[in-house]
Design an enzyme around this catalytic site. Sequence first.
Site, PDB file in Angstrom:
ATOM      1  N   LYS A 100      75.161   3.079  63.860  1.00 21.61           N
ATOM      2  CA  LYS A 100      74.886   1.948  64.732  1.00 21.61           C
ATOM      3  C   LYS A 100      75.137   2.371  66.176  1.00 21.61           C
ATOM      4  O   LYS A 100      75.953   3.228  66.454  1.00 21.61           O
ATOM      5  CB  LYS A 100      75.769   0.766  64.368  1.00 21.61           C
ATOM      6  CG  LYS A 100      75.465   0.217  62.999  1.00 21.61           C
ATOM      7  CD  LYS A 100      76.149  -1.093  62.756  1.00 21.61           C
ATOM      8  CE  LYS A 100      76.002  -1.610  61.357  1.00 21.61           C
ATOM      9  NZ  LYS A 100      74.703  -1.640  60.782  1.00 21.61           N
ATOM     10  N   ASN A 101      74.422   1.786  67.086  1.00 22.42           N
ATOM     11  CA  ASN A 101      74.525   2.051  68.520  1.00 22.42           C
ATOM     12  C   ASN A 101      73.955   3.397  68.928  1.00 22.42           C
ATOM     13  O   ASN A 101      74.150   3.824  70.054  1.00 22.42           O
ATOM     14  CB  ASN A 101      75.952   1.922  69.031  1.00 22.42           C
ATOM     15  CG  ASN A 101      76.557   0.573  68.765  1.00 22.42           C
ATOM     16  OD1 ASN A 101      75.838  -0.430  68.800  1.00 22.42           O
ATOM     17  ND2 ASN A 101      77.829   0.516  68.489  1.00 22.42           N
ATOM     18  N   CYS A 102      73.286   4.115  68.033  1.00 20.33           N
ATOM     19  CA  CYS A 102      72.624   5.372  68.397  1.00 20.33           C
ATOM     20  C   CYS A 102      71.158   5.082  68.656  1.00 20.33           C
ATOM     21  O   CYS A 102      70.529   4.362  67.907  1.00 20.33           O
ATOM     22  CB  CYS A 102      72.742   6.403  67.278  1.00 20.33           C
ATOM     23  SG  CYS A 102      74.347   7.170  67.194  1.00 20.33           S
ATOM     24  N   LEU A 103      70.649   5.668  69.716  1.00 18.02           N
ATOM     25  CA  LEU A 103      69.230   5.480  70.048  1.00 18.02           C
ATOM     26  C   LEU A 103      68.358   6.291  69.119  1.00 18.02           C
ATOM     27  O   LEU A 103      68.689   7.263  68.576  1.00 18.02           O
ATOM     28  CB  LEU A 103      68.978   5.870  71.497  1.00 18.02           C
ATOM     29  CG  LEU A 103      69.777   5.072  72.520  1.00 18.02           C
ATOM     30  CD1 LEU A 103      69.540   5.613  73.907  1.00 18.02           C
ATOM     31  CD2 LEU A 103      69.423   3.605  72.453  1.00 18.02           C
TER      32      LEU A 103
END
Length: 103
Positions: A100-103
């Site tokens: 999560k929160n990774c592009l």
Amino acid sequence: MSLTTDHQGFLLDAQHWTDDWAGATAGALGLPWQELDQQLVAALRQFYFTFDLSPPMRPLVKHIKTEFGPDIGNSIWLMHRYGESPARALALLAGLPKPKNCL
């Protein structure tokens, strides 16, 4: 070797992961695939199967620091080795979902 992945190349089932698949994926990304990489991926897979979490950057760094020491367990070293998003790259190599929160 062909395993089922999503549109970003992440395995749909982490249980289907193999070391050969990871090595081929690393090669396709232009990343080294050495014994240390295998050890880091094994530690990440252990983390995932223990906590049911593909760790974002901070937990990843903390876990690697605990397992491998501060020389490797720091964001600068990891970014130098795996690019701008080490958590994403290592999760991909480990056959885990994108953190999560990774592009």
